[in-house]
Motif scaffolding. Structure first.
Motif, PDB file in Angstrom:
ATOM      1  N   GLY A  86       0.812  -1.210   0.000  1.00 48.96           N
ATOM      2  CA  GLY A  86       0.000   0.000   0.000  1.00 48.96           C
ATOM      3  C   GLY A  86       0.846   1.260   0.000  1.00 48.96           C
ATOM      4  N   GLY A  87       1.976   1.214   0.683  1.00 47.20           N
ATOM      5  CA  GLY A  87       2.853   2.375   0.730  1.00 47.20           C
ATOM      6  C   GLY A  87       3.394   2.735  -0.638  1.00 47.20           C
ATOM      7  N   PHE A  88       3.857   1.734  -1.403  1.00 50.40           N
ATOM      8  CA  PHE A  88       4.397   2.023  -2.729  1.00 50.40           C
ATOM      9  C   PHE A  88       3.298   2.423  -3.711  1.00 50.40           C
ATOM     10  N   GLN A  89       2.134   1.851  -3.532  1.00 50.46           N
ATOM     11  CA  GLN A  89       1.017   2.255  -4.372  1.00 50.46           C
ATOM     12  C   GLN A  89       0.671   3.722  -4.108  1.00 50.46           C
ATOM     13  N   ALA A  90       0.665   4.113  -2.841  1.00 57.75           N
ATOM     14  CA  ALA A  90       0.363   5.504  -2.490  1.00 57.75           C
ATOM     15  C   ALA A  90       1.422   6.456  -3.044  1.00 57.75           C
ATOM     16  N   LEU A  91       2.687   6.064  -2.961  1.00 58.29           N
ATOM     17  CA  LEU A  91       3.754   6.915  -3.489  1.00 58.29           C
ATOM     18  C   LEU A  91       3.586   7.128  -4.988  1.00 58.29           C
ATOM     19  N   ARG A  92       3.142   6.098  -5.697  1.00 58.08           N
ATOM     20  CA  ARG A  92       2.890   6.263  -7.133  1.00 58.08           C
ATOM     21  C   ARG A  92       1.727   7.225  -7.355  1.00 58.08           C
ATOM     22  N   TYR A 127      13.060   3.096  -4.097  1.00 58.62           N
ATOM     23  CA  TYR A 127      12.280   4.323  -4.259  1.00 58.62           C
ATOM     24  C   TYR A 127      12.547   4.996  -5.599  1.00 58.62           C
ATOM     25  N   THR A 128      13.789   5.349  -5.868  1.00 57.13           N
ATOM     26  CA  THR A 128      14.071   6.137  -7.065  1.00 57.13           C
ATOM     27  C   THR A 128      13.833   5.363  -8.354  1.00 57.13           C
ATOM     28  N   GLU A 129      13.976   4.044  -8.327  1.00 58.50           N
ATOM     29  CA  GLU A 129      13.791   3.249  -9.542  1.00 58.50           C
ATOM     30  C   GLU A 129      12.438   2.562  -9.620  1.00 58.50           C
ATOM     31  N   VAL A 130      11.638   2.685  -8.584  1.00 62.00           N
ATOM     32  CA  VAL A 130      10.320   2.050  -8.600  1.00 62.00           C
ATOM     33  C   VAL A 130       9.443   2.718  -9.662  1.00 62.00           C
ATOM     34  N   GLN A 174      14.132  -5.135 -11.326  1.00 60.49           N
ATOM     35  CA  GLN A 174      14.527  -5.269  -9.926  1.00 60.49           C
ATOM     36  C   GLN A 174      15.079  -3.922  -9.447  1.00 60.49           C
ATOM     37  N   PRO A 175      14.222  -3.076  -8.912  1.00 59.09           N
ATOM     38  CA  PRO A 175      14.674  -1.741  -8.498  1.00 59.09           C
ATOM     39  C   PRO A 175      15.692  -1.807  -7.373  1.00 59.09           C
ATOM     40  N   LYS A 176      16.649  -0.897  -7.422  1.00 57.39           N
ATOM     41  CA  LYS A 176      17.653  -0.839  -6.368  1.00 57.39           C
ATOM     42  C   LYS A 176      17.031  -0.335  -5.083  1.00 57.39           C
TER      43      LYS A 176
END
Length: 484
Positions: A97-103, A144-147, A154-156
């Protein structure tokens, strides 16, 4: 042997990861917003953070800092009080959910810039920094930066230290945009579910978050970070201002999800950590109910508050419990959800002033914080608010208001830990690890961080080594700002 790997039923659905699989699902899932107007995007993103990220973190962190424990999971399963890592082993809504929200917030920023609606961009910057802080403070390094980049499978993982710098940059940019959102057309209205487009309060929230993040770095440079925190505090909340989500309904879908878990699962009971903290300000022969907060926070078994035994799961799955006391603050779906409050800022101020050697200012802030904490102890249910008489009687105790010359950092952190018990245990988890001043019972110690979801470890070779159920208790898993 380290703790047994057991995933509680109520978080079994938390198995998504931020690998290519998750990102593809975010791109294709019909329930995920692919494109929408700003007035649809913003409330969806805010609700996502509140319900899925914070809702998950509070439950797990409460277990980690021993304010709550889980009962009735499996009578044959033994797990330790504080084993949040155990419960998070499959991942969590806080991760996916956190990464979805950041997007979502990234998309909001893009749209806001295209449409010259700078107020939306300001909120997206501030909420991005807040969401990042929630993830970084429990996981450490995160991608974060490569997501979201189409050519990156495979994001760093970005270093937590670098992401702390990024969070401050986001907050600074958000503050600038708040000042630029001078027209009604440039900012949201009721589609902002937190402040209804009040950019003054969003700006104060940004400064409050800056103060929290500076204070988190107290072990890196105690003097400088104290000064930075105090400088930010001068531009943050007044006494009746808070970063709180209040727009809940008394339904399973739209209610406070922390309370929803407490109501539907019935497995959460009071642990010994919070009782020990409360008792530290009572006399040795006094019952825990002498603290007025205990009378409104905990159910009672035979007139007593009964905590769960360390390291043993037992059957007690009713809402109010017949064996162990349950948290009353987990039983109202309409309870507001505090995310960062004036009360917390007063505790930060007290700590910062004490680090700088000004005991008078530290003590003044500490007293204000304790009084505010007692007033806010009933945030989950205004009908049980403590009276002025109860508050005055508590602060009159010499162990509570001990005088400026006797004030210690342990007192500040302990009273803050008690305050954070209600819906803010993810911040208590941060303070426990940052200061090492809260005594917990788990013989295996406190997890230094949450483990990454299993899918993330298996699918992304960039995942750090200190990442799973066995390694999160090791010293090399400690976050860069923590003592524990």
């Amino acid at each position: 042997m380290k703790k047994s790997l057991y995933i509680s039923a109520f978080i079994a659905l938390f198995a998504m990861a931020c690998s290519d699989e998750t990102l593809n699902k975010i791109d294709t899932n019909p329930n995920i917003i692919a494109d929408a107007p700003l007035n649809t995007y913003l409330p969806a993103a805010q609700t996502l953070v509140v319900q899925r990220v914070i809702g998950s973190l509070v439950i797990l962190s409460g277990h980690a800092v021993e304010t709550t424990n889980f009962t009735g999971i499996n009578t044959a399963t033994r797990f330790q009080v504080g084993d949040a890592a155990n419960l998070a082993v499959g991942g969590g809504d806080n991760w996916s959910g956190g990464f979805q929200a950041l997007r979502y917030f990234k998309n909001i920023r893009t749209k806001a810039e295209q449409q010259q609606r700078v107020g939306y961009g300001a909120i997206a910057d501030i909420m991005s920094a807040y969401t990042l802080s929630l993830l970084v403070d429990v996981y450490g390094d995160i991608p974060y930066t490569e997501v979201g980049k189409e050519d990156v499978i495979q994001p760093k993982f970005d270093k937590a230290q670098e992401l702390y710098i990024e969070m401050q940059k986001l907050l600074d940019t958000g503050i600038q945009k708040c000042d630029q959102a001078t027209t009604a057309a440039s900012r949201p209205a009721n589609d902002d579910m937190i402040f209804k487009g009040n950019m003054t309060l969003w700006k104060k929230t940004a400064y409050a978050l800056k103060a929290r993040l500076y204070n988190r770095l107290s072990n890196t440079n105690g003097q400088e970070t104290a000064q930075q925190a105090l400088a930010a505090l001068t531009n943050s909340f007044g006494s009746n201002e808070n970063f709180t989500f209040t727009d809940f309904q008394d339904t399973p879908q739209n209610g406070n999800q922390i309370a929803q878990v407490g109501i539907t699962q019935g497995t959460i009971a009071i642990a010994e950590g919070i009782i020990t903290a409360l008792k530290s300000y009572l006399e040795p022969n006094e019952d825990i109910l002498a603290d007025p907060r205990a009378t409104i926070w905990f159910t009672r078994i035979g007139g007593k508050v009964v905590t769960t035994p360390t390291s043993r799961a037992t059957t007690d799955v009713t809402l109010n419990g017949t064996t162990y006391s349950k948290p009353l603050f987990y039983q109202r779906r309409t309870s507001p959800l505090p995310m960062l409050t004036y009360t917390e800022l007063k505790f930060i101020e007290a700590e910062a002033q004490l680090r700088l050697g000004d005991r008078t200012k530290a003590y003044t802030a500490y007293e204000a914080a304790v009084r505010a904490a007692l007033t806010q102890a009933s945030i989950f249910n205004s009908a049980v608010a403590l009276t002025a008489t109860q508050i005055n009687a508590y602060v009159a105790r010499p162990k509570v208001l001990m005088g400026a010359d006797k004030l210690t950092l342990k007192d500040i952190i302990t009273q803050k830990y008690i305050y954070l018990t209600v819906f803010q245990t993810q911040e208590a988890y941060n303070d426990v690890r940052r200061t090492g001043l809260i005594t917990l019972m788990d013989p295996d110690g406190t997890a230094k961080r949450f483990p990454y979801p299993v899918n993330e470890i298996s699918r992304n070779s960039n995942a750090p080594q200190a990442s799973d159920i066995n390694t999160v208790y090791q010293d090399n898993a400690r976050l860069f700002w923590a003592k524990l």
